[in-house]
Design an enzyme around this catalytic site. Structure first.
Site, PDB file in Angstrom:
ATOM      1  N   GLY A   8      38.895  48.927  39.737  1.00 28.07           N
ATOM      2  CA  GLY A   8      37.978  48.091  38.957  1.00 28.07           C
ATOM      3  C   GLY A   8      36.561  48.486  39.307  1.00 28.07           C
ATOM      4  O   GLY A   8      36.003  48.055  40.310  1.00 28.07           O
ATOM      5  N   ALA A  67      25.963  42.316  41.597  1.00 25.19           N
ATOM      6  CA  ALA A  67      25.864  43.573  40.852  1.00 25.19           C
ATOM      7  C   ALA A  67      25.964  43.267  39.376  1.00 25.19           C
ATOM      8  O   ALA A  67      26.561  42.262  38.993  1.00 25.19           O
ATOM      9  CB  ALA A  67      27.011  44.507  41.250  1.00 25.19           C
ATOM     10  N   LYS A 109      33.280  28.505  48.005  1.00 26.81           N
ATOM     11  CA  LYS A 109      32.609  29.308  46.982  1.00 26.81           C
ATOM     12  C   LYS A 109      33.172  28.977  45.596  1.00 26.81           C
ATOM     13  O   LYS A 109      32.437  28.973  44.598  1.00 26.81           O
ATOM     14  CB  LYS A 109      32.763  30.812  47.275  1.00 26.81           C
ATOM     15  CG  LYS A 109      31.886  31.639  46.340  1.00 26.81           C
ATOM     16  CD  LYS A 109      31.773  33.098  46.702  1.00 26.81           C
ATOM     17  CE  LYS A 109      30.701  33.747  45.822  1.00 26.81           C
ATOM     18  NZ  LYS A 109      30.981  35.119  45.480  1.00 26.81           N
ATOM     19  N   SER A 116      27.739  34.179  35.847  1.00 25.76           N
ATOM     20  CA  SER A 116      28.499  35.297  35.268  1.00 25.76           C
ATOM     21  C   SER A 116      29.378  34.850  34.102  1.00 25.76           C
ATOM     22  O   SER A 116      29.578  35.608  33.147  1.00 25.76           O
ATOM     23  CB  SER A 116      29.349  35.968  36.343  1.00 25.76           C
ATOM     24  OG  SER A 116      30.242  35.027  36.902  1.00 25.76           O
TER      25      SER A 116
END
Ligand code: NAD
Length: 312
Positions: free
Chosen positions: A7, A132, A188, A260
């Site tokens: 990935g 990223a 998280k 995201s």
């Protein structure tokens, strides 16, 4: 050690690049043909904190893995959660009896999917605060600093997990060996389980959500559902600390950031990881007989929005 990054999107590119720059033997596997073609031709091209860098590494599609005779000592997986089953089914040849898999994906319950492909004592789980983003096939933006927290899923994997910490240390990835990584994963997941789905559904950024009168109650209720299910898995979340941790983002540097899931769904019409965040809590809640009405509704609504937008 032969490392395969499975990935090669934003995060896979970051880890591959940093591990490669530190002199490790890194091979890439990715299923997006345009990305594979671009990397084959030009390498991974990155804006690395303002400096343009390029790094060439061998790259294969999942379909090419078996024929190429590829095997890995360590697979660093950076697929999206919803790609795990399909992609791992294609790359079984990569996994020998000594191969370890490191999973740093957002969300919970990846071990339940991965155990079909790798023994649990060869599984390492963790979280990462690195970020990223892809700007096109083979092109990534790698800005800022981060760290990695990881731990072997079962005691037998400890030596290898510590070896991974040493390798990551050498690559500047700021790793820490965790004594309780499951707690960190759930903590998280509470950030993603509140900000991601709410901002994607409401089409707002983190700061805009935080300015609404309902935000505190929404966060408290969702986090309480995560905590009620986590207890059944032996993890006792400190809900007030987790709430403060999430709410701190409303006024932090990232307040103007779209999470995201917003980027994937609203901006790029891609399917989301909701099934491994709120969806996992809803699924596990059902299994343990715990009501999770908010997580269930949020999951359904994100799935509806995926369909309305024709997300792929
Ligand atoms: P990504 O979407 O950039 O890449 C994942 C996979 O999707 C790669 O195989 C990539 O080639 C493919 N892909 C990307 N864009 C595509 C497109 N337009 N068409 C077809 N395929 C495409 O995912 P990521 O951001 O690297 O995230 C990987 C995992 O890491 C996720 O679980 C994520 O939640 C987690 N994570 C991400 C970040 C971050 O800042 N990006 C930070 C922490 C954790």
């Amino acid at each position: 050690l032969k490392i395969t990054v499975l990935g090669v999107g934003g995060m896979g590119s970051r880890f591959a690049l940093m591990l490669h720059q530190a002199g490790n033997d890194v091979t890439l596997v990715d299923g997006w043909q345009a990305n594979v073609d671009a990397i084959r031709q030009n390498g991974i091209q990155a804006n690395f904190n303002g400096k343009q860098v390029a790094a060439k590494m061998p790259i294969y599609t999942p379909a090419e893995v078996a024929q190429a005779g590829l095997q890995a000592d360590l697979i660093v997986v950076f697929l999206k959660s919803n790609q795990l089953t399909a992609t791992f089914s294609q790359v079984r040849a990569l996994i020998g009896k000594d191969t370890y898999v490191l999973c740093l994906l957002n969300g919970i319950g990846h071990e339940d999917v991965l155990e079909e492909f790798v023994a649990k004592d060869h599984l390492i789980l963790g979280i990462t605060m690195w970020t990223a983003g892809m700007t096109g096939p083979g092109q990534v933006e790698l800005l800022g600093d981060g760290e990695v927290e990881l731990q072997n899923f079962e005691p037998a994997g400890k030596d290898f997990a510590q070896q991974v910490v040493d390798i990551f240390q050498g690559a500047g990835l700021n790793p820490h060996y965790s004594e309780n990584v499951k707690y960190s994963i759930w903590r998280k997941a509470c950030v993603n389980g509140t900000l991601n789905c709410l901002c994607a559904l409401l089409d707002c950024n983190i700061g805009e959500l935080g300015k609404t009168a309902e935000a505190p109650a929404l966060l408290h209720t969702i986090i309480a559902e995560f905590a009620a299910v986590a207890v059944k898995e032996g993890i006792k979340l400190d809900t007030e600390e987790v709430y403060q941790h999430v709410a701190a983002t409303f006024t932090a540097d990232i307040a103007d950031h779209y999470p995201s899931m917003h980027q994937d769904l609203v901006q790029h019409h891609r399917r989301t990881e909701i099934g491994f965040i709120n969806g996992a809590v809803a699924r596990k809640g059902q299994k343990y007989g715990i009501a999770t009405p908010y997580c269930t509704l949020l999951t359904q609504m994100v799935h509806v929005k995926e369909q309305l937008l024709g997300a792929k």
